[in-house]
Design a protein around this motif. Structure first.
Motif, PDB file in Angstrom:
ATOM      1  N   GLY A 134      53.194  50.889  27.541  1.00  0.00           N
ATOM      2  CA  GLY A 134      52.109  50.162  28.196  1.00  0.00           C
ATOM      3  C   GLY A 134      52.546  49.138  29.216  1.00  0.00           C
ATOM      4  N   GLY A 135      53.680  49.374  29.893  1.00  0.00           N
ATOM      5  CA  GLY A 135      54.127  48.412  30.895  1.00  0.00           C
ATOM      6  C   GLY A 135      53.114  48.224  32.003  1.00  0.00           C
ATOM      7  N   TYR A 136      52.464  49.310  32.401  1.00  0.00           N
ATOM      8  CA  TYR A 136      51.447  49.186  33.440  1.00  0.00           C
ATOM      9  C   TYR A 136      50.230  48.430  32.926  1.00  0.00           C
ATOM     10  CZ  TYR A 136      49.060  53.166  31.214  1.00  0.00           C
ATOM     11  OH  TYR A 136      48.429  53.987  30.327  1.00  0.00           O
ATOM     12  N   GLY A 137      49.964  48.513  31.602  1.00  0.00           N
ATOM     13  CA  GLY A 137      48.861  47.751  31.012  1.00  0.00           C
ATOM     14  C   GLY A 137      49.119  46.260  31.079  1.00  0.00           C
ATOM     15  N   VAL A 138      50.365  45.857  30.784  1.00  0.00           N
ATOM     16  CA  VAL A 138      50.733  44.441  30.876  1.00  0.00           C
ATOM     17  C   VAL A 138      50.595  43.954  32.305  1.00  0.00           C
ATOM     18  CG1 VAL A 138      52.620  42.794  30.578  1.00  0.00           C
ATOM     19  CG2 VAL A 138      52.271  44.611  28.891  1.00  0.00           C
ATOM     20  N   SER A 139      50.992  44.787  33.262  1.00  0.00           N
ATOM     21  CA  SER A 139      50.874  44.419  34.675  1.00  0.00           C
ATOM     22  C   SER A 139      49.414  44.230  35.065  1.00  0.00           C
ATOM     23  CB  SER A 139      51.524  45.499  35.545  1.00  0.00           C
ATOM     24  OG  SER A 139      51.498  45.133  36.904  1.00  0.00           O
ATOM     25  N   MET A 140      48.533  45.098  34.574  1.00  0.00           N
ATOM     26  CA  MET A 140      47.111  44.994  34.883  1.00  0.00           C
ATOM     27  C   MET A 140      46.500  43.752  34.251  1.00  0.00           C
ATOM     28  SD  MET A 140      46.342  49.040  34.345  1.00  0.00           S
ATOM     29  CE  MET A 140      44.562  49.001  34.485  1.00  0.00           C
ATOM     30  N   MET A 141      46.914  43.425  33.020  1.00  0.00           N
ATOM     31  CA  MET A 141      46.395  42.240  32.358  1.00  0.00           C
ATOM     32  C   MET A 141      46.852  40.974  33.076  1.00  0.00           C
ATOM     33  SD  MET A 141      47.048  43.628  28.480  1.00  0.00           S
ATOM     34  CE  MET A 141      46.552  42.134  27.619  1.00  0.00           C
ATOM     35  N   GLU A 142      48.101  40.970  33.534  1.00  0.00           N
ATOM     36  CA  GLU A 142      48.590  39.807  34.298  1.00  0.00           C
ATOM     37  C   GLU A 142      47.835  39.673  35.612  1.00  0.00           C
ATOM     38  OE1 GLU A 142      52.591  38.302  36.613  1.00  0.00           O
ATOM     39  OE2 GLU A 142      52.806  39.731  34.960  1.00  0.00           O
ATOM     40  N   GLU A 143      47.573  40.814  36.255  1.00  0.00           N
ATOM     41  CA  GLU A 143      46.810  40.774  37.503  1.00  0.00           C
ATOM     42  C   GLU A 143      45.410  40.226  37.276  1.00  0.00           C
ATOM     43  OE1 GLU A 143      44.926  43.819  40.811  1.00  0.00           O
ATOM     44  OE2 GLU A 143      46.508  44.557  39.484  1.00  0.00           O
ATOM     45  N   ALA A 144      44.810  40.558  36.127  1.00  0.00           N
ATOM     46  CA  ALA A 144      43.485  40.031  35.806  1.00  0.00           C
ATOM     47  C   ALA A 144      43.513  38.511  35.714  1.00  0.00           C
ATOM     48  CB  ALA A 144      42.996  40.632  34.490  1.00  0.00           C
ATOM     49  N   LEU A 145      44.561  37.970  35.117  1.00  0.00           N
ATOM     50  CA  LEU A 145      44.688  36.507  35.031  1.00  0.00           C
ATOM     51  C   LEU A 145      44.875  35.889  36.423  1.00  0.00           C
ATOM     52  CD1 LEU A 145      46.974  36.207  31.875  1.00  0.00           C
ATOM     53  CD2 LEU A 145      44.487  35.941  32.021  1.00  0.00           C
ATOM     54  N   LEU A 146      45.636  36.565  37.278  1.00  0.00           N
ATOM     55  CA  LEU A 146      45.822  36.062  38.643  1.00  0.00           C
ATOM     56  C   LEU A 146      44.515  36.109  39.428  1.00  0.00           C
ATOM     57  CD1 LEU A 146      49.280  37.631  39.589  1.00  0.00           C
ATOM     58  CD2 LEU A 146      48.780  35.259  38.969  1.00  0.00           C
ATOM     59  N   LEU A 176      41.627  35.461  38.181  1.00  0.00           N
ATOM     60  CA  LEU A 176      40.901  34.245  37.791  1.00  0.00           C
ATOM     61  C   LEU A 176      41.432  33.043  38.565  1.00  0.00           C
ATOM     62  CD1 LEU A 176      40.637  34.744  33.923  1.00  0.00           C
ATOM     63  CD2 LEU A 176      38.881  35.168  35.658  1.00  0.00           C
ATOM     64  N   VAL A 177      42.751  33.004  38.769  1.00  0.00           N
ATOM     65  CA  VAL A 177      43.331  31.921  39.575  1.00  0.00           C
ATOM     66  C   VAL A 177      42.805  31.990  41.009  1.00  0.00           C
ATOM     67  CG1 VAL A 177      45.478  30.929  40.464  1.00  0.00           C
ATOM     68  CG2 VAL A 177      45.391  31.853  38.135  1.00  0.00           C
ATOM     69  N   PRO A 195      33.862  39.054  36.179  1.00  0.00           N
ATOM     70  CA  PRO A 195      33.680  40.437  35.726  1.00  0.00           C
ATOM     71  C   PRO A 195      34.757  41.380  36.240  1.00  0.00           C
ATOM     72  CG  PRO A 195      32.011  39.848  37.359  1.00  0.00           C
ATOM     73  CD  PRO A 195      32.696  38.589  36.966  1.00  0.00           C
ATOM     74  N   LEU A 196      35.263  41.152  37.454  1.00  0.00           N
ATOM     75  CA  LEU A 196      36.344  41.993  37.958  1.00  0.00           C
ATOM     76  C   LEU A 196      37.597  41.833  37.109  1.00  0.00           C
ATOM     77  CD1 LEU A 196      36.129  41.583  41.856  1.00  0.00           C
ATOM     78  CD2 LEU A 196      35.482  43.579  40.491  1.00  0.00           C
TER      79      LEU A 196
END
Length: 268
Positions: free
Chosen positions: A100-112, A114-115, A228-229
């Motif tokens: 799930g490395g790509y999943g971690v990348s997507m979750m980090e992008e989601a946090l960014l 929000l920033v 929501p995004l």
């Protein structure tokens, strides 16, 4: 179990018959279109359009606008940095035998994302102060975003590079319209890949729809529309990451059980 394996075996080995990969491509193109539209409303620039950035940088150097050229160079470096960072996460996960490395990348992008929403909200108060970091963050996010689908599909798909998608559509349309007059055993007949055409067409359509939804969302909800995004992107990445967590948990429990059994045997 076979379904989970089908979902998580895509790392660098994507094919057009991978249904989950196609769905991920459409979803990521939709999000890219929305982010691109939101970025334009925030900083009046499409941060995924690297061809335009490089061309603008060349024009600026030629006309002596060094400050503009340097700012565009920073945007380019941020996009490349985002691509590097996302690739590093995927490669690290593969070396750790994670799926799930790509999943971690997507979750980090989601946090960014929000920033980005927070920085965008600050633009109305201090535009000069918040514009540079907002632009840099958007370019970094777009670099990450495009890399995820590119790595998973082995370069077959991209979620932000619509120039390449439109080019591939033109190639397939040319093959569809080509008339093979006579059979020649020495020369292969021209055949189109209709599945590839449908995939590219849906990605282009998803990017367009995402842009419309993003423009309307940011127009009426402001930068709160990043919530929501970000949630959608986070949920997309959560599934493969959670799969790894479950596998590691089962492995840890089996190790603990084996140790207890070994202790019992030694004690007996």
């Amino acid at each position: 179990m076979a379904r989970h394996f089908h979902i998580t075996r895509l790392l660098d080995r994507g094919r057009f018959n991978d249904r989950v990969l196609r769905q991920l491509g459409w979803a990521m193109a939709f999000i890219a279109g929305a982010i691109n539209a939101g970025g334009f409303l925030a900083v009046h620039r499409y941060t995924s359009h690297i061809s335009g950035i490089v061309s603008g940088m060349a024009d600026a150097w030629a006309t002596g606008e060094i400050r503009l050229a340097l700012s565009l160079l920073v945007m380019l470096c941020c996009f490349v940095g985002g691509a590097m960072h996302s690739t590093w996460l995927i490669l690290w996960a593969r070396r750790q035998r994670l799926r799930g490395g790509y999943g971690v990348s997507m979750m980090e992008e989601a946090l960014l994302l929000l920033v980005f929403g927070l920085l965008g909200a600050g633009l109305s108060l201090h535009k000069g102060l918040f514009t540079p970091p907002t632009v840099m963050l958007l370019c970094f996010i777009m670099g990450m975003h495009n890399t995820i689908v590119t790595k998973l599909s082995g370069g077959l798909l991209r979620s932000t590079h619509m120039t390449g998608i439109a080019t591939d559509l033109g190639i397939e349309l040319a093959k569809m319209s080509y008339y093979n007059r006579q059979a020649n055993p020495r020369v292969a007949a021209v055949r189109s890949n209709r599945k590839k055409f449908r995939v590219y067409a849906l990605i282009l359509l998803s990017f367009f729809v995402g842009g419309v939804v993003g423009a309307l969302g940011f127009k009426h909800l402001g930068f709160g529309f990043t919530l929501p995004l970000a949630l959608f992107l986070f949920l997309l990445g959560l599934r493969p990451a959670w799969y790894d967590v479950k596998l590691r948990w089962r492995w840890w429990r089996s190790r603990q059980f084996a140790r207890r059994m070994s202790a019992v045997e030694q004690g007996g």
